[in-house]
Design an enzyme around this catalytic site. Structure first.
Site, PDB file in Angstrom:
ATOM      1  N   SER A 159       0.659  -1.759   0.144  1.00 43.53           N
ATOM      2  CA  SER A 159      -0.100   0.099   0.282  1.00 43.53           C
ATOM      3  C   SER A 159       1.176   1.261   0.624  1.00 43.53           C
ATOM      4  O   SER A 159       1.531   1.906  -0.755  1.00 43.53           O
ATOM      5  CB  SER A 159      -1.227   0.255   1.307  1.00 43.53           C
ATOM      6  OG  SER A 159      -2.475   0.985   0.989  1.00 43.53           O
ATOM      7  N   ASP A 256      -9.663  -4.613  -4.368  1.00 44.16           N
ATOM      8  CA  ASP A 256      -9.448  -3.656  -4.142  1.00 44.16           C
ATOM      9  C   ASP A 256      -9.431  -2.517  -5.044  1.00 44.16           C
ATOM     10  O   ASP A 256      -9.178  -2.628  -6.509  1.00 44.16           O
ATOM     11  CB  ASP A 256      -7.600  -3.503  -4.351  1.00 44.16           C
ATOM     12  CG  ASP A 256      -6.851  -3.278  -3.174  1.00 44.16           C
ATOM     13  OD1 ASP A 256      -7.220  -1.987  -3.006  1.00 44.16           O
ATOM     14  OD2 ASP A 256      -5.583  -2.534  -3.602  1.00 44.16           O
ATOM     15  N   HIS A 288      -7.499  -5.469  -0.472  1.00 44.43           N
ATOM     16  CA  HIS A 288      -6.489  -5.050  -0.329  1.00 44.43           C
ATOM     17  C   HIS A 288      -5.603  -5.392   0.657  1.00 44.43           C
ATOM     18  O   HIS A 288      -6.114  -5.890   1.372  1.00 44.43           O
ATOM     19  CB  HIS A 288      -6.672  -3.368  -0.018  1.00 44.43           C
ATOM     20  CG  HIS A 288      -5.198  -2.193   0.125  1.00 44.43           C
ATOM     21  ND1 HIS A 288      -5.075  -1.941  -1.074  1.00 44.43           N
ATOM     22  CD2 HIS A 288      -4.894  -2.130   0.525  1.00 44.43           C
ATOM     23  CE1 HIS A 288      -3.366  -1.397  -0.392  1.00 44.43           C
ATOM     24  NE2 HIS A 288      -4.247  -0.864   0.599  1.00 44.43           N
TER      25      HIS A 288
END
Length: 313
Positions: A159, A256, A288
């Site tokens: 991320s 995601d 995610h």
């Protein structure tokens, strides 16, 4: 305003709440676990201070029974959390790095950079670069000197950490850092964005995430001019062809919101003059950073093995 006001100024649930009295409540990854010897894998960890005066530090990892006569690849890892939650010392990342180090047989440095909003971007990038300079400095920890091969270095992150890994690789390519040969980067559901919607970003079920990111980015980087600044949208970066490695692994999750950005990253690397190999892996049915949240799942274990293969091929 009374102390401990319940009035919320910024609500970024389920990650963070910022109250009108200035109090910040982090809702994820705020726990701290000590370094240890992992009973399952035998991976050792310890903490080091990189710049105590500004509270930049790292957790180092060493696989079981390393051999000084054959140095190991070095993985520099940047944790996720939207640039404003989590740390290298949380239980989530302690487990993630234990698994990575054991499977890939690498030395790892998990960087604990400062978080927004107290320390807005680009501070996380500057802290991460400081960690890289520390790695190559003469005073670097003995684990790195004795066991790590700085001619075979990888950057990785999930991320926001994937975003940092990309930006550090780009800085390696444009600014150079003597003493590190960056062989590749590993981006897990990387946090990239942009002003114009791409792919499925306009789908009704993604409106929440679009609105969330629209508010989050100015919060963590108040100085940003728009969502197309190169640090968050690599497609707008004129220096993209200078990415400082020849191998890139990107993995994205089917459900995601950021999936299309990860896919687009591969596309723009291939079209913008970068001379390297990029592999994109999409994991069906997942969301995610699923492998950080659920590291024992079947798909997470498969990705772990893929990353180890990428590092050791």
């Amino acid at each position: 305003m009374a102390a401990n006001s319940v009035e919320i100024l910024h609500d970024f649930s389920p990650l963070l709440k910022h109250y009108k009295d200035g109090r910040i409540e982090r809702l994820l990854g705020d726990d701290v676990v000590p370094p240890s010897v992992d009973p399952k894998s035998g991976v050792q960890s310890k903490d080091v201070e990189i710049s105590p005066e500004i509270n930049v530090s790292a957790r180092l990892y060493l696989p079981k029974n390393p051999d000084r006569s054959k140095k190991l690849p070095l993985l520099v890892y940047f944790h996720g959390g939207g640039f404003f939650v989590a740390s290298a010392f949380s239980s989530l990342y302690q487990k993630q790095l234990n698994l990575l180090v054991a499977e890939a047989n690498v030395v790892a440095v998990s960087v604990n950079y400062r978080l927004a909003p107290e320390h807005p971007l680009p501070i996380a990038f500057e802290d991460s670069w400081l960690a890289l300079e520390w790695i190559v400095s003469a005073s670097t920890d003995e684990w790195i000197k004795d066991y790590a091969d700085l001619n075979r270095v990888f950057f990785g992150g999930d991320s926001a950490g994937g975003n940092i890994a990309h930006n550090m690789a780009l800085r390696i390519g444009t600014q150079k850092l003597d003493g590190i040969n960056l062989y590749g980067i590993i981006l897990n559901c990387p946090f990239f964005y942009g002003k114009d919607r791409i792919g499925n970003e306009g789908a009704d079920h993604f409106i929440f995430f679009k609105n969330y990111n629209d508010k989050l980015l100015p919060y963590v980087c108040p100085s940003m001019s728009d969502y197309d600044e190169p640090w968050i949208n690599p497609a707008k970066d004129e220096k993209l062809s200078s990415l400082g490695c020849k191998n890139v692994l990107v993995y994205v999750a089917e459900k995601d919101f950021l999936k299309d950005r990860g896919c687009y990253y591969k596309e723009i690397l291939s079209k913008n003059g970068w001379n390297g190999d990029v592999e994109l892996v999409e994991i069906k049915g997942e969301d995610h950073c699923f492998n950080v949240l659920y590291p024992d799942s079947e798909n997470a274990i498969a990705i772990l093995k893929k990353v180890a293969s990428f590092i050791n091929e």
